[in-house]
Motif scaffolding. Sequence first.
Motif, PDB file in Angstrom:
ATOM      1  N   HIS A 151     -13.874  62.645 -52.606  1.00  0.00           N
ATOM      2  CA  HIS A 151     -14.801  61.543 -52.787  1.00  0.00           C
ATOM      3  C   HIS A 151     -16.196  62.002 -53.128  1.00  0.00           C
ATOM      4  CE1 HIS A 151     -15.427  62.925 -48.699  1.00  0.00           C
ATOM      5  NE2 HIS A 151     -16.610  62.349 -48.731  1.00  0.00           N
ATOM      6  N   GLU A 152     -16.442  63.290 -53.200  1.00  0.00           N
ATOM      7  CA  GLU A 152     -17.785  63.796 -53.428  1.00  0.00           C
ATOM      8  C   GLU A 152     -18.021  64.119 -54.887  1.00  0.00           C
ATOM      9  OE1 GLU A 152     -20.164  63.939 -51.427  1.00  0.00           O
ATOM     10  OE2 GLU A 152     -19.323  63.894 -49.426  1.00  0.00           O
ATOM     11  N   LEU A 153     -19.251  63.976 -55.300  1.00  0.00           N
ATOM     12  CA  LEU A 153     -19.708  64.472 -56.578  1.00  0.00           C
ATOM     13  C   LEU A 153     -20.872  65.403 -56.324  1.00  0.00           C
ATOM     14  CD1 LEU A 153     -19.634  61.314 -58.862  1.00  0.00           C
ATOM     15  CD2 LEU A 153     -18.022  63.207 -58.820  1.00  0.00           C
ATOM     16  N   PRO A 154     -21.092  66.418 -57.170  1.00  0.00           N
ATOM     17  CA  PRO A 154     -22.208  67.313 -56.964  1.00  0.00           C
ATOM     18  C   PRO A 154     -23.523  66.554 -56.922  1.00  0.00           C
ATOM     19  CG  PRO A 154     -20.749  68.150 -58.673  1.00  0.00           C
ATOM     20  CD  PRO A 154     -20.302  66.772 -58.353  1.00  0.00           C
ATOM     21  N   VAL A 155     -24.381  66.959 -56.010  1.00  0.00           N
ATOM     22  CA  VAL A 155     -25.651  66.295 -55.837  1.00  0.00           C
ATOM     23  C   VAL A 155     -26.683  66.932 -56.757  1.00  0.00           C
ATOM     24  CG1 VAL A 155     -27.458  65.707 -54.207  1.00  0.00           C
ATOM     25  CG2 VAL A 155     -25.080  65.803 -53.447  1.00  0.00           C
ATOM     26  N   SER A 156     -27.258  66.165 -57.642  1.00  0.00           N
ATOM     27  CA  SER A 156     -28.264  66.670 -58.542  1.00  0.00           C
ATOM     28  C   SER A 156     -29.637  66.461 -57.924  1.00  0.00           C
ATOM     29  CB  SER A 156     -28.196  65.941 -59.885  1.00  0.00           C
ATOM     30  OG  SER A 156     -26.939  66.116 -60.475  1.00  0.00           O
ATOM     31  N   ARG A 157     -30.464  67.473 -58.007  1.00  0.00           N
ATOM     32  CA  ARG A 157     -31.805  67.374 -57.481  1.00  0.00           C
ATOM     33  C   ARG A 157     -32.752  67.110 -58.651  1.00  0.00           C
ATOM     34  NH1 ARG A 157     -32.773  72.564 -54.046  1.00  0.00           N
ATOM     35  NH2 ARG A 157     -34.851  71.654 -54.049  1.00  0.00           N
ATOM     36  N   GLN A 158     -32.859  65.855 -59.048  1.00  0.00           N
ATOM     37  CA  GLN A 158     -33.649  65.508 -60.210  1.00  0.00           C
ATOM     38  C   GLN A 158     -34.655  64.400 -59.920  1.00  0.00           C
ATOM     39  OE1 GLN A 158     -31.048  64.564 -63.454  1.00  0.00           O
ATOM     40  NE2 GLN A 158     -29.633  66.215 -62.988  1.00  0.00           N
ATOM     41  N   SER A 159     -34.723  63.898 -58.721  1.00  0.00           N
ATOM     42  CA  SER A 159     -35.584  62.772 -58.420  1.00  0.00           C
ATOM     43  C   SER A 159     -37.034  63.230 -58.324  1.00  0.00           C
ATOM     44  CB  SER A 159     -35.149  62.135 -57.101  1.00  0.00           C
ATOM     45  OG  SER A 159     -35.912  60.992 -56.834  1.00  0.00           O
ATOM     46  N   SER A 160     -37.897  62.594 -59.092  1.00  0.00           N
ATOM     47  CA  SER A 160     -39.312  62.941 -59.076  1.00  0.00           C
ATOM     48  C   SER A 160     -39.998  62.313 -57.867  1.00  0.00           C
ATOM     49  CB  SER A 160     -39.980  62.454 -60.356  1.00  0.00           C
ATOM     50  OG  SER A 160     -40.002  61.034 -60.397  1.00  0.00           O
ATOM     51  N   PHE A 161     -41.275  62.639 -57.704  1.00  0.00           N
ATOM     52  CA  PHE A 161     -42.040  62.090 -56.587  1.00  0.00           C
ATOM     53  C   PHE A 161     -42.124  60.564 -56.693  1.00  0.00           C
ATOM     54  CE2 PHE A 161     -46.094  60.512 -54.939  1.00  0.00           C
ATOM     55  CZ  PHE A 161     -46.031  60.937 -53.622  1.00  0.00           C
ATOM     56  N   GLY A 162     -42.479  60.065 -57.885  1.00  0.00           N
ATOM     57  CA  GLY A 162     -42.609  58.625 -58.066  1.00  0.00           C
ATOM     58  C   GLY A 162     -41.310  57.884 -57.847  1.00  0.00           C
ATOM     59  N   GLN A 163     -40.219  58.444 -58.350  1.00  0.00           N
ATOM     60  CA  GLN A 163     -38.918  57.813 -58.172  1.00  0.00           C
ATOM     61  C   GLN A 163     -38.513  57.791 -56.701  1.00  0.00           C
ATOM     62  OE1 GLN A 163     -36.915  60.456 -60.788  1.00  0.00           O
ATOM     63  NE2 GLN A 163     -37.122  59.138 -62.589  1.00  0.00           N
ATOM     64  N   SER A 164     -38.814  58.860 -56.001  1.00  0.00           N
ATOM     65  CA  SER A 164     -38.485  58.924 -54.572  1.00  0.00           C
ATOM     66  C   SER A 164     -39.292  57.918 -53.771  1.00  0.00           C
ATOM     67  CB  SER A 164     -38.735  60.339 -54.039  1.00  0.00           C
ATOM     68  OG  SER A 164     -37.930  61.283 -54.705  1.00  0.00           O
ATOM     69  N   VAL A 165     -40.551  57.714 -54.143  1.00  0.00           N
ATOM     70  CA  VAL A 165     -41.374  56.719 -53.462  1.00  0.00           C
ATOM     71  C   VAL A 165     -40.811  55.320 -53.700  1.00  0.00           C
ATOM     72  CG1 VAL A 165     -43.644  55.620 -53.397  1.00  0.00           C
ATOM     73  CG2 VAL A 165     -43.474  58.108 -53.481  1.00  0.00           C
ATOM     74  N   ILE A 166     -40.419  55.025 -54.940  1.00  0.00           N
ATOM     75  CA  ILE A 166     -39.816  53.726 -55.243  1.00  0.00           C
ATOM     76  C   ILE A 166     -38.566  53.523 -54.397  1.00  0.00           C
ATOM     77  CG2 ILE A 166     -38.600  52.403 -57.004  1.00  0.00           C
ATOM     78  CD1 ILE A 166     -41.533  52.330 -57.404  1.00  0.00           C
TER      79      ILE A 166
END
Length: 549
Positions: A151-166
């Motif tokens: 059930h897992e998919l690789p976790v991509s670390r692509q979230s920017s600061f602004g996206q994470s705040v949203i």
Amino acid sequence: MKNSESEQAFYIESDDDEDNDIIVGEDDESESECSNYSDDNAQQQSKHSSLNPSWPQSYRQSIDLYSSVPSPSLNFLGTPTLSRLGSSFLSSSLTQRHTPEILPSLSKPFLPQVTDNQQPQERRSSHSLLPRRESSAKKLSHYQKSSKAAHELPVSRQSSFGQSVINGINVLCGVGILSTPYAAKEGGWVGLLLLFVFAVLSFYTGILLRYCLDSHPGLETYPDIGQAAFGTTGRLIVSVILYVELYACCIEYIILESDNLSSLFPNAHLNLGGLILDSHYLFAIIISIAVLPTVCLRDMSVLSYISAGGVIASVLVAVCLFWVGLVDKVGFQIETTKAFNLSGFPVAIGLYGYCYSGHAIFPNIYTSMENRKQFPMVLFASFGICAVLYAAVAVMGYMMFGESTESQFTLNLPTNLVVSKIAVWTTVINPFTKYALTISPVAMSLEELLPANRAKSRFWSIVIRTGLVLSILVVALTIPFFGLVMSLVGSLLTMLVTLILPCVCFLSILKGNISWFQGSFCALIILVGIISSAIGTYTSILEIIHQLS
């Protein structure tokens, strides 16, 4: 069973070397190293209960489905990563994934596979606590390679600061905003201090979750943290609490829909051979029937698109409230407000606590960030913005409606105004799009408990989901008190998830590696959480019983 420090080393990784936690080795070495690691692991099985696959295996997948938007084109809302809502609302962009109904069996081990062409810095969810920091990262990667979780998919670390705040704002800013004026009425003006106190404490416990995740490679979700702290029992307890919170959130949705639709169509009723259903009962049943097909969808990505507007919806209803008060000038009832209301203060505790019920998703936001050093600032911005928005709505609503403030301020808005209709219909439509995504994690966890020969059965999946919808309807009709139910959930569940469990897990996992101040502050937060939970839960239950009688 929790391991001793000599058997298993917990530590806080530095931000500089966290990208080097997992090193992908060469394929020609995998068989021998995996074999050696497996032999060593077999000797540790009796001591490391968390190595055994345990329920729920579908947690990460289901929460990501519940909280994410599977489209890389909506980059202004999020990232092609894994993130959430909670008992509130979250959205982020996500790469294409399988929906739970078409996933393979969830009975495989938790450790996901690592392939050579994946980025070294990608963090994978193991759903297990791996023994010993001293074991080579190369052995870890080969062991993961042999047992990919379906059930897992690789976790991509692509979230920017602004996206994470949203995403953080979307997690925290949910239906709780509708009840902040009611909370101000129940606790008085002094009670507003609780809103900011809980914001500070919740911000700090969010940081503690980060330390727990960094304490060992492979920890990525809240249940992972519970398992790291207290073994399989901890994972089970944390998971059950989170699932019950989601279930309670669906109950709130039905009550919310029924109340607001009844305000729009107060004379609606249905006569069934002498059995008369008033507007509240009628709309609760209609909404449950309407959402049932969405709950049974095989692909919920369409709903994920629609539910991406959680922040917009919350801001819109807040703007409508201010418009009615300042532009349409319906008037203020400041003279009827109270500085402090002792009798309603315990209810206010639960209502204000409910406003910050996003901790179940913070691990997802953290592990999906491109630069994890920015996580404290992401939390600071998210909590700061939401606290200000909550406080503004609470002050304006309480000044406008005084002691006549309803559990949802939309019920107080004049029905003849266009702005009021916009606020009410926004309130109605937004939860309607999220119901199926909210109940899906609960349904998936129950489907895991089915016998192997029925686990993939579409029929039993529909039976479980239909049963959940019907049970939620029954509870919502039995206890149709939006504010009191929210206070109960906030006191009983949110205090656990937000204040108590992060501190308890932090003290357990990082025992011996924390300062005197950290230990003392955690003890203080636990004490505040326990007292608030006890008082709020007791009072909410008494009030519900009183209303029912």
